[in-house]
Design a protein around this motif. Structure first.
Motif, PDB file in Angstrom:
ATOM      1  N   THR A   3       0.849  -1.191   0.000  1.00  0.00           N
ATOM      2  CA  THR A   3       0.000   0.000   0.000  1.00  0.00           C
ATOM      3  C   THR A   3       0.889   1.246   0.000  1.00  0.00           C
ATOM      4  OG1 THR A   3      -0.002   0.058   2.385  1.00  0.00           O
ATOM      5  CG2 THR A   3      -1.800  -1.157   1.326  1.00  0.00           C
ATOM      6  N   ILE A   4       0.264   2.394  -0.295  1.00  0.00           N
ATOM      7  CA  ILE A   4       1.010   3.662  -0.292  1.00  0.00           C
ATOM      8  C   ILE A   4       1.666   3.873   1.073  1.00  0.00           C
ATOM      9  CG2 ILE A   4       0.752   6.187  -0.451  1.00  0.00           C
ATOM     10  CD1 ILE A   4      -1.721   5.607  -2.268  1.00  0.00           C
ATOM     11  N   GLU A   5       0.886   3.576   2.104  1.00  0.00           N
ATOM     12  CA  GLU A   5       1.346   3.793   3.480  1.00  0.00           C
ATOM     13  C   GLU A   5       2.661   3.067   3.769  1.00  0.00           C
ATOM     14  OE1 GLU A   5      -1.880   3.020   6.051  1.00  0.00           O
ATOM     15  OE2 GLU A   5      -1.003   4.145   7.697  1.00  0.00           O
ATOM     16  N   ALA A   6       2.844   1.920   3.150  1.00  0.00           N
ATOM     17  CA  ALA A   6       4.043   1.116   3.403  1.00  0.00           C
ATOM     18  C   ALA A   6       5.311   1.812   2.910  1.00  0.00           C
ATOM     19  CB  ALA A   6       3.899  -0.241   2.722  1.00  0.00           C
ATOM     20  N   ILE A  11      10.462   8.901  10.748  1.00  0.00           N
ATOM     21  CA  ILE A  11      11.784   9.192  11.306  1.00  0.00           C
ATOM     22  C   ILE A  11      11.554   9.893  12.657  1.00  0.00           C
ATOM     23  CG2 ILE A  11      14.001  10.358  10.970  1.00  0.00           C
ATOM     24  CD1 ILE A  11      13.549   8.407   8.710  1.00  0.00           C
ATOM     25  N   GLN A  12      11.934   9.204  13.707  1.00  0.00           N
ATOM     26  CA  GLN A  12      11.721   9.748  15.060  1.00  0.00           C
ATOM     27  C   GLN A  12      12.664  10.920  15.321  1.00  0.00           C
ATOM     28  OE1 GLN A  12       9.261   8.368  16.931  1.00  0.00           O
ATOM     29  NE2 GLN A  12       8.925   6.730  15.448  1.00  0.00           N
ATOM     30  N   ASP A  13      12.129  11.930  16.022  1.00  0.00           N
ATOM     31  CA  ASP A  13      12.932  13.070  16.501  1.00  0.00           C
ATOM     32  C   ASP A  13      13.647  13.821  15.381  1.00  0.00           C
ATOM     33  OD1 ASP A  13      12.207  12.582  19.199  1.00  0.00           O
ATOM     34  OD2 ASP A  13      13.677  10.956  19.257  1.00  0.00           O
ATOM     35  N   PHE A  14      12.986  13.985  14.237  1.00  0.00           N
ATOM     36  CA  PHE A  14      13.532  14.795  13.145  1.00  0.00           C
ATOM     37  C   PHE A  14      12.476  15.809  12.729  1.00  0.00           C
ATOM     38  CE2 PHE A  14      14.287  16.034   8.792  1.00  0.00           C
ATOM     39  CZ  PHE A  14      15.651  16.239   8.755  1.00  0.00           C
ATOM     40  N   PRO A  15      12.811  17.075  12.514  1.00  0.00           N
ATOM     41  CA  PRO A  15      14.132  17.705  12.656  1.00  0.00           C
ATOM     42  C   PRO A  15      14.487  18.079  14.088  1.00  0.00           C
ATOM     43  CG  PRO A  15      12.547  19.311  11.849  1.00  0.00           C
ATOM     44  CD  PRO A  15      11.804  18.014  11.982  1.00  0.00           C
ATOM     45  N   LYS A  22       7.365  12.414   8.694  1.00  0.00           N
ATOM     46  CA  LYS A  22       6.804  11.508   7.685  1.00  0.00           C
ATOM     47  C   LYS A  22       7.625  11.660   6.404  1.00  0.00           C
ATOM     48  CE  LYS A  22       3.300   9.928  10.030  1.00  0.00           C
ATOM     49  NZ  LYS A  22       3.302   8.502  10.397  1.00  0.00           N
ATOM     50  N   ASP A  23       8.492  10.714   6.167  1.00  0.00           N
ATOM     51  CA  ASP A  23       9.458  10.786   5.056  1.00  0.00           C
ATOM     52  C   ASP A  23       8.900  10.070   3.826  1.00  0.00           C
ATOM     53  OD1 ASP A  23      11.715  10.861   3.467  1.00  0.00           O
ATOM     54  OD2 ASP A  23      12.697   9.199   4.511  1.00  0.00           O
ATOM     55  N   LEU A  24       8.659  10.830   2.748  1.00  0.00           N
ATOM     56  CA  LEU A  24       8.101  10.206   1.552  1.00  0.00           C
ATOM     57  C   LEU A  24       9.164   9.848   0.523  1.00  0.00           C
ATOM     58  CD1 LEU A  24       5.943  12.634  -0.670  1.00  0.00           C
ATOM     59  CD2 LEU A  24       7.833  13.387   0.737  1.00  0.00           C
ATOM     60  N   THR A  25      10.441   9.959   0.864  1.00  0.00           N
ATOM     61  CA  THR A  25      11.461   9.631  -0.143  1.00  0.00           C
ATOM     62  C   THR A  25      11.431   8.158  -0.574  1.00  0.00           C
ATOM     63  OG1 THR A  25      13.250   9.351   1.481  1.00  0.00           O
ATOM     64  CG2 THR A  25      12.984  11.547   0.530  1.00  0.00           C
ATOM     65  N   PRO A  26      11.068   7.184   0.311  1.00  0.00           N
ATOM     66  CA  PRO A  26      10.966   5.795  -0.197  1.00  0.00           C
ATOM     67  C   PRO A  26       9.864   5.656  -1.247  1.00  0.00           C
ATOM     68  CG  PRO A  26      11.140   5.812   2.203  1.00  0.00           C
ATOM     69  CD  PRO A  26      10.899   7.235   1.774  1.00  0.00           C
ATOM     70  N   LEU A  27       8.799   6.429  -1.090  1.00  0.00           N
ATOM     71  CA  LEU A  27       7.704   6.407  -2.064  1.00  0.00           C
ATOM     72  C   LEU A  27       8.172   6.988  -3.399  1.00  0.00           C
ATOM     73  CD1 LEU A  27       4.057   7.013  -1.289  1.00  0.00           C
ATOM     74  CD2 LEU A  27       5.009   8.321  -3.127  1.00  0.00           C
ATOM     75  N   LEU A  28       8.881   8.121  -3.330  1.00  0.00           N
ATOM     76  CA  LEU A  28       9.388   8.759  -4.557  1.00  0.00           C
ATOM     77  C   LEU A  28      10.387   7.856  -5.276  1.00  0.00           C
ATOM     78  CD1 LEU A  28       9.980  12.344  -3.135  1.00  0.00           C
ATOM     79  CD2 LEU A  28       8.176  11.672  -4.726  1.00  0.00           C
TER      80      LEU A  28
END
Ligand code: AMP
Length: 171
Positions: A3-6, A11-15, A22-28
């Motif tokens: 799914t998209i969510e996967a 990323i905890q404690d960023f910035p 919520k890092d979308l770079t794996p999706l991109l």
């Protein structure tokens, strides 16, 4: 197919401490997931006509341009101060500590243009609220505020009333 969510990575404690980013770079980084996400963003617009898509620096640019292309609309970047080369108008908005400023080219929107606002994440809504003000000052009519993710516990949607807010994923 996941799914998209996967494809969204927490990323905890960023910035800074206490923020779950919520890092979308794996999706991109995955063309099938990117296509799925684009379809989901388009589905929440339906058949509403859109003349311009406004995307916020910087993560609103990724899908903002793809959406504009699919909708046969123009793409307009909203940027941090000093980045846009032509004449701009600006909006100052409050952050947790201090203020920030966003700018748009003043000739990018014509009065009556139907405008879709897009960003990756709706958090407190301060950013999107400032962008709505910029668009309305130029005479644009906001069709929808369109996000990939919405952090419900921060109530950003309330701040954007009476505009329509749609998000693919809600946390
Ligand atoms: P806000 O103005 O509080 O709604 O924050 C929205 C802006 O900050 C968007 O441009 C997001 O990209 C970014 N943002 C806020 N919170 C997060 C988060 N937890 N993960 C990723 N981006 C975030």
């Amino acid at each position: 197919m996941k799914t998209i969510e996967a494809y969204i990575r927490d990323i905890q404690d960023f910035p800074k401490p206490g923020i779950v980013f919520k890092d979308l770079t794996p999706l991109l980084n995955n063309p099938e997931a990117t296509a799925l996400c684009l379809d989901a963003l388009l589905a929440q617009i339906g058949d509403k006509p859109v003349d311009k898509v406004v995307g916020m620096e910087a993560r609103g640019f990724f899908f903002g341009t793809l959406l504009a292309q699919k909708l046969n609309a123009g793409f307009i970047p909203v940027r941090k101060p000093g980045k846009l080369p032509s004449k701009t108008i600006s909006e100052t908005y409050a952050l947790e500590y201090g203020t920030d400023v966003l700018e748009i080219h003043e000739d990018a929107i014509k009065a009556g243009d139907r405008v879709l606002i897009h960003d990756d994440v709706l958090a407190t809504g301060g950013t999107a609220e400032a962008v709505c003000k910029l668009v309305e000052r130029l005479g644009g009519e906001i069709v929808q505020c369109n996000f990939i993710m919405q952090l419900d516990f921060l109530n950003g949607k309330d701040r954007l009333e009476p505009h329509v807010v749609r998000s693919v994923l809600r946390y």
